[in-house]
Design a protein around this motif. Structure first.
Motif, mmCIF file in Angstrom:
data_model
loop_
_atom_site.group_PDB
_atom_site.id
_atom_site.type_symbol
_atom_site.label_atom_id
_atom_site.label_comp_id
_atom_site.label_asym_id
_atom_site.label_seq_id
_atom_site.Cartn_x
_atom_site.Cartn_y
_atom_site.Cartn_z
ATOM 1 N N MET A 175 80.361 33.717 39.963
ATOM 2 C CA MET A 175 80.354 32.515 39.151
ATOM 3 C C MET A 175 79.867 31.321 39.963
ATOM 4 N N LYS A 176 80.375 31.158 41.174
ATOM 5 C CA LYS A 176 79.979 30.019 41.996
ATOM 6 C C LYS A 176 78.514 30.113 42.412
ATOM 7 N N ILE A 213 76.246 28.868 39.523
ATOM 8 C CA ILE A 213 76.226 27.404 39.425
ATOM 9 C C ILE A 213 75.386 26.819 40.551
ATOM 10 N N THR A 226 71.717 27.383 39.834
ATOM 11 C CA THR A 226 71.290 26.496 38.757
ATOM 12 C C THR A 226 71.043 25.093 39.284
ATOM 13 N N ILE A 227 71.936 24.596 40.110
ATOM 14 C CA ILE A 227 71.773 23.258 40.683
ATOM 15 C C ILE A 227 70.522 23.201 41.555
#
Length: 73
Positions: free
Chosen positions: A1-2, A5, A8-9
């Motif tokens: 999950m991390k 993210i 994506t960033i």
């Protein structure tokens, strides 16, 4: 999950960098930098309603957003 993210960033940052660097030079560049302000003061000035830093001495479209330039009062 991390990781998702984080990736994506990173993609957003890289994409925004390409978008910011891809602007094409336009005829308004000299006016924006203040190279010849006497011409701008005596001539009609057209500005973009969305990006007020885009200025031109003749009607046209904004180099950033594509909107029609409007005559400044």
């Amino acid at each position: 999950m991390k990781k998702g993210i984080l990736y994506t960033i990173i993609y957003v940052i890289i994409f925004e960098g390409f978008i910011g660097c891809s602007s094409q030079p336009s005829a308004t560049t000299d006016v924006q930098k203040g190279a010849d302000t006497t011409t701008v003061q005596t001539a009609e000035v057209y500005i973009c309603p969305m990006d007020t830093d885009i200025r031109s001495e003749k009607p046209g479209t904004c180099s950033k957003c594509g909107m029609d330039l409007e005559k400044q009062n």
